[in-house]
Design a protein around this motif. Structure first.
Motif, PDB file in Angstrom:
ATOM      1  N   LYS A  83       0.851  -1.253   0.061  1.00 58.77           N
ATOM      2  CA  LYS A  83      -0.075   0.084  -0.001  1.00 58.77           C
ATOM      3  C   LYS A  83       0.869   1.283  -0.008  1.00 58.77           C
ATOM      4  CE  LYS A  83      -1.912  -0.277   4.009  1.00 58.77           C
ATOM      5  NZ  LYS A  83      -1.924  -1.505   5.199  1.00 58.77           N
ATOM      6  N   THR A 117       1.116   3.902   1.445  1.00 63.40           N
ATOM      7  CA  THR A 117       0.434   4.760   2.569  1.00 63.40           C
ATOM      8  C   THR A 117       1.687   5.671   3.311  1.00 63.40           C
ATOM      9  OG1 THR A 117       0.489   2.755   3.658  1.00 63.40           O
ATOM     10  CG2 THR A 117      -1.614   3.521   3.286  1.00 63.40           C
ATOM     11  N   ASN A 138       9.163  -2.793   5.420  1.00 59.11           N
ATOM     12  CA  ASN A 138       8.488  -3.326   3.965  1.00 59.11           C
ATOM     13  C   ASN A 138       9.609  -3.974   3.159  1.00 59.11           C
ATOM     14  OD1 ASN A 138       7.036  -0.249   4.172  1.00 59.11           O
ATOM     15  ND2 ASN A 138       6.120  -1.987   4.447  1.00 59.11           N
ATOM     16  N   LYS A 143      -6.223  -0.401  14.211  1.00 59.98           N
ATOM     17  CA  LYS A 143      -6.330   0.897  13.187  1.00 59.98           C
ATOM     18  C   LYS A 143      -7.455   1.701  14.010  1.00 59.98           C
ATOM     19  CE  LYS A 143      -3.475   0.695   9.929  1.00 59.98           C
ATOM     20  NZ  LYS A 143      -2.776   0.030   8.462  1.00 59.98           N
ATOM     21  N   GLY A 203       4.207 -11.050   5.366  1.00 58.01           N
ATOM     22  CA  GLY A 203       4.755 -10.908   6.841  1.00 58.01           C
ATOM     23  C   GLY A 203       4.035 -11.280   7.781  1.00 58.01           C
ATOM     24  N   ASP A 254       2.377 -10.286  10.011  1.00 57.38           N
ATOM     25  CA  ASP A 254       1.230  -9.457  10.374  1.00 57.38           C
ATOM     26  C   ASP A 254      -0.060  -9.484   9.403  1.00 57.38           C
ATOM     27  OD1 ASP A 254       2.975  -8.126   8.707  1.00 57.38           O
ATOM     28  OD2 ASP A 254       1.929  -6.480   8.614  1.00 57.38           O
ATOM     29  N   ALA A 311      10.716 -11.833   9.650  1.00 58.53           N
ATOM     30  CA  ALA A 311       9.167 -11.710   9.453  1.00 58.53           C
ATOM     31  C   ALA A 311       8.667 -10.641   9.954  1.00 58.53           C
ATOM     32  CB  ALA A 311       8.894 -13.052   9.980  1.00 58.53           C
ATOM     33  N   ILE A 363       9.608  -6.809  11.569  1.00 57.00           N
ATOM     34  CA  ILE A 363      10.695  -5.892  12.245  1.00 57.00           C
ATOM     35  C   ILE A 363       9.810  -4.825  13.050  1.00 57.00           C
ATOM     36  CG2 ILE A 363      12.251  -3.944  11.039  1.00 57.00           C
ATOM     37  CD1 ILE A 363      12.946  -6.945  10.566  1.00 57.00           C
ATOM     38  N   LYS A 393       5.142  -3.049  15.614  1.00 57.76           N
ATOM     39  CA  LYS A 393       5.841  -3.227  14.237  1.00 57.76           C
ATOM     40  C   LYS A 393       6.330  -1.966  13.657  1.00 57.76           C
ATOM     41  CE  LYS A 393       2.551  -3.598  10.491  1.00 57.76           C
ATOM     42  NZ  LYS A 393       2.641  -3.780   9.191  1.00 57.76           N
ATOM     43  N   MET A 394       7.354  -1.913  13.004  1.00 59.44           N
ATOM     44  CA  MET A 394       7.599  -0.950  12.120  1.00 59.44           C
ATOM     45  C   MET A 394       6.922  -0.528  11.060  1.00 59.44           C
ATOM     46  SD  MET A 394      11.253  -0.139  10.052  1.00 59.44           S
ATOM     47  CE  MET A 394      12.338  -0.104  11.418  1.00 59.44           C
ATOM     48  N   SER A 395       6.184   0.734  10.728  1.00 61.74           N
ATOM     49  CA  SER A 395       5.197   0.894   9.995  1.00 61.74           C
ATOM     50  C   SER A 395       5.367   2.251   9.293  1.00 61.74           C
ATOM     51  CB  SER A 395       3.785   1.025  10.677  1.00 61.74           C
ATOM     52  OG  SER A 395       3.193  -0.067  10.777  1.00 61.74           O
ATOM     53  N   LYS A 396       5.071   2.231   7.822  1.00 62.29           N
ATOM     54  CA  LYS A 396       5.476   3.421   7.105  1.00 62.29           C
ATOM     55  C   LYS A 396       4.476   4.529   7.584  1.00 62.29           C
ATOM     56  CE  LYS A 396       3.773   1.125   3.295  1.00 62.29           C
ATOM     57  NZ  LYS A 396       2.519   0.369   3.567  1.00 62.29           N
ATOM     58  N   SER A 397       3.298   4.169   8.010  1.00 64.51           N
ATOM     59  CA  SER A 397       2.307   5.439   8.264  1.00 64.51           C
ATOM     60  C   SER A 397       2.572   5.962   9.960  1.00 64.51           C
ATOM     61  CB  SER A 397       0.936   4.988   7.963  1.00 64.51           C
ATOM     62  OG  SER A 397       0.558   4.098   8.799  1.00 64.51           O
TER      63      SER A 397
HETATM   64  N1  AQP Z   1       7.380  -4.204  10.114  1.00 65.22           N
HETATM   65  C1  AQP Z   1       7.408  -4.840   9.369  1.00 65.22           C
HETATM   66  N2  AQP Z   1       8.069  -6.141   9.270  1.00 65.22           N
HETATM   67  C2  AQP Z   1       7.948  -6.982   8.254  1.00 65.22           C
HETATM   68  N3  AQP Z   1       7.211  -6.803   7.088  1.00 65.22           N
HETATM   69  C3  AQP Z   1       6.393  -5.863   7.062  1.00 65.22           C
HETATM   70  N4  AQP Z   1       5.455  -5.259   6.205  1.00 65.22           N
HETATM   71  C4  AQP Z   1       5.100  -4.124   6.603  1.00 65.22           C
HETATM   72  N5  AQP Z   1       5.580  -3.902   7.565  1.00 65.22           N
HETATM   73  C5  AQP Z   1       6.556  -4.642   8.179  1.00 65.22           C
HETATM   74  C6  AQP Z   1       5.272  -6.077   4.948  1.00 65.22           C
HETATM   75  O1  AQP Z   1       5.323  -5.300   3.853  1.00 65.22           O
HETATM   76  C7  AQP Z   1       4.414  -5.664   2.886  1.00 65.22           C
HETATM   77  C8  AQP Z   1       3.699  -4.486   2.456  1.00 65.22           C
HETATM   78  O2  AQP Z   1       2.799  -3.823   3.546  1.00 65.22           O
HETATM   79  P1  AQP Z   1       1.304  -3.141   3.292  1.00 65.22           P
HETATM   80  O3  AQP Z   1       2.148  -1.703   3.024  1.00 65.22           O
HETATM   81  O4  AQP Z   1       0.606  -3.681   2.346  1.00 65.22           O
HETATM   82  O5  AQP Z   1       0.974  -3.208   4.635  1.00 65.22           O
HETATM   83  P2  AQP Z   1       1.279  -2.930   6.205  1.00 65.22           P
HETATM   84  O6  AQP Z   1       1.761  -4.247   6.652  1.00 65.22           O
HETATM   85  O7  AQP Z   1       0.205  -2.521   6.956  1.00 65.22           O
HETATM   86  O8  AQP Z   1       2.457  -1.892   5.919  1.00 65.22           O
HETATM   87  P3  AQP Z   1       2.909  -0.885   6.925  1.00 65.22           P
HETATM   88  O9  AQP Z   1       4.168  -0.439   6.598  1.00 65.22           O
HETATM   89  O10 AQP Z   1       2.496  -1.289   8.362  1.00 65.22           O
HETATM   90  O11 AQP Z   1       1.836   0.340   6.419  1.00 65.22           O
HETATM   91  P4  AQP Z   1       0.731   1.063   7.155  1.00 65.22           P
HETATM   92  O12 AQP Z   1       1.571   2.025   8.135  1.00 65.22           O
HETATM   93  O13 AQP Z   1       0.139   1.836   6.069  1.00 65.22           O
HETATM   94  O14 AQP Z   1      -0.261   0.058   7.994  1.00 65.22           O
HETATM   95  C9  AQP Z   1       3.573  -6.845   3.532  1.00 65.22           C
HETATM   96  O15 AQP Z   1       3.754  -8.014   2.973  1.00 65.22           O
HETATM   97  C10 AQP Z   1       3.884  -6.375   5.114  1.00 65.22           C
HETATM   98  O16 AQP Z   1       3.808  -8.149   5.678  1.00 65.22           O
END
Ligand code: AQP
Length: 331
Positions: A9, A11, A18, A114, A148, A150, A185, A187, A196-200
């Motif tokens: 995504k 986001t 990621n 969320k 991953g 999650d 698996a 981060i 977990k580490m998240s881009k948003s």
């Molecule tokens: N912290 C993480 N460790 C390992 N894998 C991760 N992924 C995301 N964060 C981690 C993997 O990246 C892929 C794409 O993720 P996504 O953008 O579709 O959704 P997400 O898991 O919700 O990613 P984010 O970064 O946490 O986004 P936001 O902040 O928008 O919710 C997936 O394969 C995911 O497992």
């Protein structure tokens, strides 16, 4: 030929999570599974389940597409496309909403997390997101989905939905299997290793983006939360932050955690963190150079046009049959 499907995504700016949890695994799979074809998409429709700034979203869509290639995906073996450019994704997503129950959607931990964070503006699409995600996967009859940790629960629901559809209407969709990497698996956030580490995420210190410069990367690793024990050891229970850094180290260098622990047995966190920062820089710098060369190129546009055409062809035929099965339309 078996097919692998996955998406990200747009986001936020792509993070090291990621990369290590998804993109790097994907590149490895592509090298290993030479008899598979790879469908990879930028999940822009999923991104708008939470409010986005339009011009930023559009930029990120191309950023992610370019990053996929810059991170080492073989463009000749990847069908790379943008989710919203293949309208059948939405069409099937709607049909699958009619094959998933409220109770199942309510149980999704990502939705619960969320909603817990942002209680006042929850969109209905955030709630029904797993039905669209299921469509993204089963529309193309994916055999495997690299995810991953999650995303495991969402994939399990995808399998449930596919099986339910097949049981009701007769065998039609391939039921996908998850592919979960062993190391990297999950981060965790550098400032709060409980999440977990998240881009948003709002705290930039908690994540490393794939665009961070060397000084920023090193600074973020230096300030990553550890503990007062002071011994480099893999103990996720008592040294959670350090265990996360060891996981990152092992994952980015393709080494074993125990070998890294051994290397630093007579050392301290300072040296360990300096080396880890450098190891990340060594990997991200060449990726950033490739990204800069490709992001504005006509080559990227051609790759995406080609991907859209191949994905649409498959999706169009599948949906024609799917609608007939469900009894929609005139013939
Ligand atoms: N912290 C993480 N460790 C390992 N894998 C991760 N992924 C995301 N964060 C981690 C993997 O990246 C892929 C794409 O993720 P996504 O953008 O579709 O959704 P997400 O898991 O919700 O990613 P984010 O970064 O946490 O986004 P936001 O902040 O928008 O919710 C997936 O394969 C995911 O497992």
């Amino acid at each position: 030929m078996k097919r692998i499907v996955s998406g990200i995504k747009p986001t936020g700016t792509l993070t090291l999570g990621n990369y290590l949890g998804a993109i790097k695994q994907f590149v490895k799979l592509q090298q290993k599974m030479t008899d598979c074809e790879f469908y990879l998409f930028v999940a822009d429709l999923h991104a708008i389940t939470v409010r986005q700034v339009p011009h930023e979203l559009r930029k990120r869509i191309l950023d992610i597409a370019a990053m996929y290639i810059a991170c080492g995906l073989d463009k000749d073996r990847t069908v790379l496309y943008i989710q919203s450019e293949v309208m059948q994704n939405v069409e099937l997503g709607y049909i699958l909403q009619s094959n998933v129950y409220m109770g199942e959607l309510e149980r999704m931990t990502q939705f619960k997390d969320k909603t817990a964070k942002n209680e006042t503006s929850i969109t209905s699409s955030l709630f029904t997101y797993p039905a669209l995600m299921a469509a993204d996967i089963i529309l193309y009859d994916a055999d495997y989905v690299p995810v991953g940790d999650d995303q495991k629960q969402h994939l399990e629901l995808t399998r449930t939905i596919a099986n339910r559809f097949n049981n009701h209407y007769g065998d039609f969709f391939t039921v996908p299997e998850p592919l979960i990497p062993e190391v990297g698996a999950r981060i965790m956030d550098l400032q709060n290793p409980e999440k977990k580490m998240s881009k948003s995420d709002s705290n930039e210190k908690g994540y490393i983006t794939l665009f961070d410069d060397p000084a920023t990367i090193k600074r973020k690793i230096k300030s990553a939360v550890t503990d007062s024990i002071g011994i480099v050891n893999y103990d996720p229970k008592n040294q959670r932050g350090l265990a996360n850094l060891l996981t990152i180290y092992a994952s980015i260098t393709d080494r074993k955690i125990e070998d890294i622990v051994k290397q630093y047995e007579d050392s301290n966190y300072k040296q360990f963190k300096e080396d880890l920062g450098q190891a990340i820089v060594d990997v991200l710098q060449p990726i950033q150079e490739k990204y800069n060369a490709i992001v504005k190129s006509s080559e990227l546009q051609e790759i995406l046009n080609n991907g859209r055409e191949i994905a649409t062809n498959y999706a169009f035929k599948k949906m024609r049959k799917c609608k007939r099965k469900v009894g929609l339309g005139r013939k």
